[in-house]
Design a protein around this motif. Structure first.
Motif, mmCIF file in Angstrom:
data_model
loop_
_atom_site.group_PDB
_atom_site.id
_atom_site.type_symbol
_atom_site.label_atom_id
_atom_site.label_comp_id
_atom_site.label_asym_id
_atom_site.label_seq_id
_atom_site.Cartn_x
_atom_site.Cartn_y
_atom_site.Cartn_z
ATOM 1 N N UNK A 78 49.583 30.867 26.445
ATOM 2 C CA UNK A 78 49.946 32.203 26.929
ATOM 3 C C UNK A 78 48.769 32.881 27.623
ATOM 4 N N UNK A 79 47.568 32.711 27.079
ATOM 5 C CA UNK A 79 46.394 33.301 27.708
ATOM 6 C C UNK A 79 46.084 32.623 29.044
ATOM 7 N N UNK A 80 46.278 31.304 29.119
ATOM 8 C CA UNK A 80 46.071 30.599 30.392
ATOM 9 C C UNK A 80 47.040 31.109 31.443
ATOM 10 N N UNK A 81 48.291 31.300 31.058
ATOM 11 C CA UNK A 81 49.287 31.816 32.006
ATOM 12 C C UNK A 81 48.912 33.222 32.454
ATOM 13 N N UNK A 82 48.419 34.041 31.532
ATOM 14 C CA UNK A 82 48.005 35.399 31.913
ATOM 15 C C UNK A 82 46.834 35.368 32.885
ATOM 16 N N UNK A 83 45.885 34.463 32.647
ATOM 17 C CA UNK A 83 44.712 34.375 33.516
ATOM 18 C C UNK A 83 45.073 33.790 34.883
ATOM 19 N N UNK B 101 48.085 31.853 40.451
ATOM 20 C CA UNK B 101 48.379 30.457 40.779
ATOM 21 C C UNK B 101 49.873 30.184 40.663
ATOM 22 N N UNK B 102 50.509 30.660 39.610
ATOM 23 C CA UNK B 102 51.931 30.414 39.425
ATOM 24 C C UNK B 102 52.764 31.079 40.510
ATOM 25 N N UNK B 103 52.261 32.187 41.063
ATOM 26 C CA UNK B 103 53.022 32.910 42.090
ATOM 27 C C UNK B 103 52.740 32.359 43.484
ATOM 28 N N UNK B 104 51.465 32.124 43.810
ATOM 29 C CA UNK B 104 51.090 31.803 45.184
ATOM 30 C C UNK B 104 50.637 30.356 45.396
ATOM 31 N N UNK C 51 55.444 24.022 34.566
ATOM 32 C CA UNK C 51 55.520 25.293 35.288
ATOM 33 C C UNK C 51 56.466 25.136 36.480
ATOM 34 N N UNK C 52 56.839 26.234 37.112
ATOM 35 C CA UNK C 52 57.657 26.127 38.321
ATOM 36 C C UNK C 52 56.978 25.351 39.443
ATOM 37 N N UNK C 53 55.676 25.159 39.360
ATOM 38 C CA UNK C 53 54.945 24.404 40.381
ATOM 39 C C UNK C 53 54.653 22.974 39.959
ATOM 40 N N UNK D 51 35.432 31.824 43.766
ATOM 41 C CA UNK D 51 36.539 30.932 44.100
ATOM 42 C C UNK D 51 36.578 29.761 43.117
ATOM 43 N N UNK D 52 37.777 29.276 42.868
ATOM 44 C CA UNK D 52 37.943 28.115 42.004
ATOM 45 C C UNK D 52 37.591 26.846 42.764
ATOM 46 N N UNK D 53 36.959 25.912 42.070
ATOM 47 C CA UNK D 53 36.595 24.647 42.717
ATOM 48 C C UNK D 53 37.830 23.877 43.171
ATOM 49 N N UNK D 54 38.914 23.978 42.417
ATOM 50 C CA UNK D 54 40.148 23.286 42.810
ATOM 51 C C UNK D 54 40.720 23.885 44.085
ATOM 52 N N UNK D 55 40.652 25.218 44.231
ATOM 53 C CA UNK D 55 41.121 25.864 45.455
ATOM 54 C C UNK D 55 40.252 25.466 46.642
ATOM 55 N N UNK D 56 38.939 25.329 46.415
ATOM 56 C CA UNK D 56 38.043 24.908 47.493
ATOM 57 C C UNK D 56 38.348 23.469 47.899
#
Length: 508
Positions: free
Chosen positions: A367-372, A376-379, A414-416, A438-443
């Motif tokens: 739950x805390x991971x989803x909150x943080x 990511x879950x949206x975009x 997740x939906x993704x 920035x997140x390393x995964x996003x980079x």
């Protein structure tokens, strides 16, 4: 100075790792499969533990109804006993025979004969036998053929000489799962008391087995065997196979010079190489990969938030049989038996509490991971935030090591898509303008997009990628870009430029 012995009292605190506490810590890091295996072992050791098997309500209602109501005949009369279900009774009440009621019935013994009737009854589980005597679908399904079985069949047909067959079986024992011979030919010859030439002769025959490429000693020989079957092992192809290291470096100019071909012929040769199977033995691999079962499910709620739930399939249902304990405890004959029952009850209660605590901890961390990681879950991955274990641990009031154990080998649906919980913990890369990191995964995803969109005439170097990322607000070093690129198996700019030019030349 005289020495004297004296007593002193000292009070201190220390962490004592009891067996129960160690068990609870182990349960946190267990995967679903490991947890099921552990519980099965505990149930075997502890007579007070049992699984709570889920029951289908509809099926249970039908069963209870069937048990409460006796069967009714076609004319509304009650059948008094099982004798009413005989073939003669059905024929009298329905004015027909079993052959008309069940067209699949092959008929009576008068028409088929006693032998065929007995065979049919045995196959269908009929003839008054128990249902366990019938054929099961698993009995009729052929077992998967292993590489050893497949090679053994061809050895039996290829060699009539017992000595050659023995050598061939020794070579087959040296095959790995990819189909390559890892045994030394000289060692086999010495062990069997023959010469190397005899073993080499048998090996040459084994290398003609299907599928092509088996019994090769390296990748080049495996590809050569497959090309020989296709009648494509000409001198140019031999030179290409002999210089696979140049192909790995994409040094096409050197390959053209060594093979004596132009770019168009080289591209055709490369296409043929890609069509070959570098691991022919893997087609007979008997190992089945386990499907990933998500421990946590995340879905969009009606109020716009995220609903986080545990997957019921991964939650073991274990009960403590207090009734059985109450029945057997008065009959304990000595203190050892009483201690055994008390220990079993204590361990059973501790296990059920530990499983409940494990489920609550996983849900709290997820739950805390989803909150943080709501962005990511949206975009998508571009909005994945930098996150570490300490941030989650501080937010939920747990130790960092506990969060580490919970996130190990656990998956979230997740939906993704399905992601490992560790996926959401990424390193932080500073922003060039002093903004949010920035997140390393996003980079990584941004680097991959830039390379995918580059043009053949303008291949991006690592320095160019660094400049483009800094323009978009990512402060990153060149060596970090190179590390991320290599981690995604993306060639360097020199290799990509060479390959794109070759493809462009082939297109013209």
């Amino acid at each position: 100075m005289a020495l004297a012995a004296k007593l002193q009292l000292r009070q201190s605190q220390s962490l004592v790792m009891t067996p129960q506490l160690m068990q609870s810590i182990r349960l946190l890091q267990f995967t679903h499969v490991e947890l099921e295996h552990f519980i099965d072992e505990e149930i075997e050791r502890n007579p007070l533990l049992e699984r709570a098997e889920p029951q289908d309500d509809a099926a249970s209602d039908q069963t209870q109804k069937a048990e409460a109501e006796p069967p009714v005949a076609a004319d509304g009369d009650w059948f008094e006993n099982e004798a009413g279900w005989s073939a003669e009774a059905i024929s009298e009440k329905l004015d027909t025979s079993l052959e008309n009621l069940f067209p699949d019935d092959p008929g009576t013994s008068e028409r088929l004969g006693p032998d065929l009737t007995a065979q049919w009854k045995s196959a269908s589980g009929g003839g008054g036998g128990s249902s366990s005597e019938g054929l099961d679908a698993g009995d009729m399904a052929a077992s998967a053929i292993t590489l050893r079985d497949h090679v053994g069949e061809q050895i039996a047909l290829a060699f009539a000489d017992p000595a050659a067959r023995l050598i061939a079986r020794e070579l087959a024992d040296g095959l790995d799962e990819t189909g390559y011979v890892r045994a030394d030919v000289a060692e086999i010859a010495a062990r069997l008391g023959t010469d190397v030439a005899a073993v080499g002769k048998v090996l040459a025959v084994c290398q003609t087995f299907e599928p092509a490429g088996l019994f090769a000693r390296d990748l080049a020989e495996c590809l050569s065997l497959q090309l020989a079957v296709r009648d494509r092992l000409d001198p140019a192809m031999k030179a290409l196979v002999a210089n696979l290291e140049l192909l790995a470096r994409r040094d096409f100019q050197a390959l053209k010079r060594l093979c004596g071909v132009d770019e168009e012929d080289l591209l055709d040769m490369l296409a043929e190489i890609r069509a070959l199977d570098p691991r022919p033995g893997m087609a007979f691999s008997g190992g089945a990969s386990d499907a990933i079962v998500a421990d946590v499910e995340v879905r969009a709620a009606n109020d716009g938030s995220w609903a986080v739930e545990l997957n019921a399939e991964t939650l073991p249902r274990v009960l403590v049989d207090h009734i059985y304990f109450a029945q057997v405890s008065p009959h304990a004959k000595n203190q050892a038996e009483k201690d055994f029952l008390a220990e079993c009850l204590q361990n059973a209660n501790w296990l059920t509490r530990s499983l409940d605590q494990r489920a609550k901890t996983i849900l709290k961390v997820a739950s805390e991971i989803v909150r943080q990681q709501d962005a990511f879950l949206v975009h998508g991955v571009r909005q994945l935030k930098p996150l570490n274990l300490r941030t989650v641990a501080d937010a939920i009031g747990m130790h960092e090591s506990t969060v580490s154990r919970v996130t190990a080998n656990k998956y979230m649906l997740t939906p993704r898509g399905v992601f490992e919980l560790r996926y959401f913990f990424t390193a932080s890369i500073a922003a060039s303008g002093g903004g949010d990191a920035h997140s390393s995964e996003a980079v990584r995803d941004r680097i991959k997009q830039l390379i995918d969109e580059e043009k053949p005439v303008d291949v991006l170097s690592d320095d160019a990628i660094v400049d483009m990322l800094k323009e978009s607000g990512v402060d990153i070093a060149r060596r970090t870009v190179a590390k991320y690129r290599e981690g995604m198996n993306i060639p360097s700019s020199v290799q990509r430029r060479r390959e794109k030019r070759a493809l462009a030349s082939a297109g013209r």
